[in-house]
Write an enzyme that holds these catalytic residues in place. Structure first.
Site, short mmCIF file in Angstrom:
data_model
loop_
_atom_site.label_atom_id
_atom_site.label_comp_id
_atom_site.label_asym_id
_atom_site.label_seq_id
_atom_site.Cartn_x
_atom_site.Cartn_y
_atom_site.Cartn_z
CB SER A 89 72.21 90.02 25.60
OG SER A 89 72.36 90.56 26.88
CG ASP A 130 80.00 90.14 27.81
OD1 ASP A 130 79.38 90.82 28.67
OD2 ASP A 130 79.45 89.26 27.12
CG HIS A 155 77.05 92.46 26.69
ND1 HIS A 155 76.94 91.09 26.87
CD2 HIS A 155 75.78 92.92 26.62
CE1 HIS A 155 75.65 90.75 26.91
NE2 HIS A 155 74.93 91.86 26.76
#
Length: 292
Positions: free
Chosen positions: A109, A262, A292
């Site tokens: 991320s 995601d 995610h």
């Protein structure tokens, strides 16, 4: 029981190092790890099991970086601390039984954002060991277009919805969260910048199989006052996808992991194409049921 675990500081930046206990006949590989959490959540402790797993399974020395979180520590403090910690580990690798020529940088991320930024920053340095590879796990890489196919398809998918993505960006930068709707619409981007980066940030570059149901957004009104308020979004440190080709060319071998469910999926795909266009070797893993 299979690892020595020590809390250290790398030039003032908190770090936790995981060293396999078993003796090695040669110097080990090294992994510098930046955790995710939008720059405002997460910690060394919350990624403890992941870093232990990486160290044990790959028989590598892992250095997990505990950069200080925003908004208390203002951007770009997080990127700078990741850079400082990486340079320290590269220079002192042999102290930990690590081969300086076999060190990778890895993050998930926003940790993937920091990984990309650090590798871009160090790509042309000759005074420290060269990073062997970078691993970007569903990275955030651009803040220009929040209407790419993956943003449309996964707008309401937990944990990272489309709206929450922009909300977290504004919290990270300590900006007024009322700007969210304008940024989601793209009103923060002048036409000149849209034209400049269309060659790199463009839904046409996403494979057809991954953009079923995509609808091009309606034209939006540019709002100069919003643009002025969020200048950070246009910096390559914040949006590594905007770096020039001269910066992308020297990047190390790259592994990119994307997830089907995601919003950030297309950031990874667009960066993959940019790297390949600049003759950087890329391995891509796509998790079809991943989120995610």
């Amino acid at each position: 029981s299979r690892l020595f675990i020590r809390d250290l500081h790398f030039d003032g930046v908190p770090a936790r190092i995981y060293l396999p206990r078993e003796a090695s006949a040669s110097k080990r590989r090294g992994v510098i790890f930046f955790h995710g959490g939008c720059g405002i959540f997460g910690s060394i402790r919350s990624y403890e099991r992941i870093c232990q797993y990486i160290a044990t399974k790959s028989d590598s020395v892992v250095a997990s970086v505990g950069y200080h979180l925003a908004p208390e520590h203002k951007y770009p403090a997080q990127t700078l601390e990741c850079l400082t910690a990486t340079m320290h580990f590269l220079k002192t690798a042999e102290t930990y039984g690590v081969d300086p020529a076999r060190i990778i940088v890895c993050g998930d991320s926003v940790g993937g954002t920091y990984t990309a930024s650090v590798c871009q920053e160090l790509g042309q340095r000759t005074d420290i060991p060269r990073i062997r590879a970078q691993v970007l796990i569903y990275p955030f890489l651009q803040a220009l277009n929040f209407n790419l196919p993956s943003y449309q398809k996964n707008a309401a998918v937990a944990f990272l919805t489309r709206e929450r993505t922009v909300y977290f960006i504004l919290k990270y930068l300590n900006k007024d969260c009322s700007l969210k709707e304008s940024i989601l619409a793209g009103s923060h981007v002048p036409e000149s910048i849209n034209l400049k980066y269309r060659k790199w940030i463009n839904p046409d570059l996403i494979p057809d199989v991954l953009k079923l149901g995509y609808k091009p957004p309606l034209p939006t009104l540019f709002l100069p006052q919003v643009h002025e308020e969020v200048q950070e979004l246009f910096e390559p440190w914040f949006s590594p996808l905007l770096a020039e080709d001269a910066v992308v060319c020297p990047l190390p071998d790259t592994c990119i992991v994307t997830c089907e469910h995601d919003v950030l999926r297309d950031d990874g795909l667009l960066y993959k194409k940019r790297l390949e266009d600049n003759n950087v070797r890329v391995t891509w893993h796509h998790m079809e049921k991943g989120f995610h």
